[in-house]
Design an enzyme around this catalytic site. Structure first.
Site, PDB file in Angstrom:
ATOM      1  N   GLU A   1      -8.357  39.393  58.078  1.00  0.00           N
ATOM      2  CA  GLU A   1      -7.765  40.611  57.662  1.00  0.00           C
ATOM      3  C   GLU A   1      -8.534  41.792  58.177  1.00  0.00           C
ATOM      4  OE1 GLU A   1      -6.698  38.815  53.162  1.00  0.00           O
ATOM      5  OE2 GLU A   1      -8.791  39.045  53.461  1.00  0.00           O
TER       6      GLU A   1
ATOM      7  N   GLU B   1      -7.920  30.881  53.058  1.00  0.00           N
ATOM      8  CA  GLU B   1      -8.055  31.094  51.556  1.00  0.00           C
ATOM      9  C   GLU B   1      -7.555  29.923  50.756  1.00  0.00           C
ATOM     10  OE1 GLU B   1      -8.594  35.530  53.031  1.00  0.00           O
ATOM     11  OE2 GLU B   1      -7.651  33.751  53.884  1.00  0.00           O
TER      12      GLU B   1
END
Length: 242
Positions: free
Chosen positions: A105, A125
């Protein structure tokens, strides 16, 4: 400032290095806070015209420090502003190794990416019962939707070569050339007029045309006049950011 983020100036480029190699540069609350401070200070420094973000060791960033997260210690939201809004200064991610989870990210918050050929990139995730809340769900802004959905829903990483083909990585190079290539890109950016560079980044990120006042703020600047004079005089322009 601790030694969790090392900084080095190379002309008008700031090199910031995540320095937790023993933890694969995982994002602890302390590292997040230090990196946030470094990025804010660099963005406020008119002498810094590009930032290269890299990692120590063989991994760029393994993402959130899950051990610290599990203990409930510290806050992990110190880089939300960077992940969401970025900085005005162009940022190049120099992936010395893999970028996963929050590390990936962070790559999405950067503008250009140079990656080691053996690097892997992904948002895993969902494999931990979470989701990529730090901007990973915007991946479809950078790559085709089908590619983004496969990465996001399976949690499986892609290779640097796959990321390059998808348009996420600008250069996939041997690991020992990552820093050199990133600095070369940063140097080419830093050589240009800072006002024009900043406005170009802003408008491209926002995917829109410039408003009239935005056009005039650059076209009527001293740097614009200097650029024209330097072209006519066949010399390198000297920018002052105004």
């Amino acid at each position: 400032m601790s030694d969790l983020v090392l900084t080095e100036r190379v002309d008008n480029v700031l090199v910031a290095t995540l320095n937790r190699p023993e933890a694969r540069n995982a994002l602890s609350p302390e590292l997040i806070d230090d990196l946030s401070d470094v990025l804010r200070e660099a963005d406020a420094d008119p002498g810094v015209r590009a930032i290269v973000l890299t990692g120590a060791g063989t991994v760029f960033c393994a993402g959130m420090d899950l051990k610290a997260f599990a203990k409930g210690g510290g806050k992990f939201d110190g880089l939300v502003w960077f992940f969401r809004d970025g900085v005005g200064t162009p940022v190049i991610a120099a992936l010395n190794g893999s970028a996963l989870g929050g590390g990936f990210e962070m790559v999405l918050a950067c503008d250009l990416v140079v990656a080691a050929e053996d690097a892997r990139l992904g948002i895993a995730e969902v494999k931990r019962g979470l989701f990529a809340a730090g901007g990973g769900t915007t991946l479809a802004d950078r790559v085709p939707l089908a590619v983004a959905l496969e990465m996001g829903l399976t949690g499986d990483p892609v290779t640097a070569a796959q990321a390059e083909r998808a348009g996420l990585v600008n250069r996939a190079v041997p690991a020992d050339r990552v820093r050199e290539e990133a600095l070369a890109l940063a140097g080419r950016i830093a050589a240009n007029g800072p006002l024009g560079v900043a406005m170009t980044k802003k408008l491209m990120r926002e995917r829109r045309w410039a408003e009239p006042d935005e056009v005039m703020s650059v076209f009527r600047s001293k740097d614009a006049a200097e650029g024209a004079r330097a072209f006519a005089e066949r010399r390198t322009p000297v920018w002052n950011g105004s």
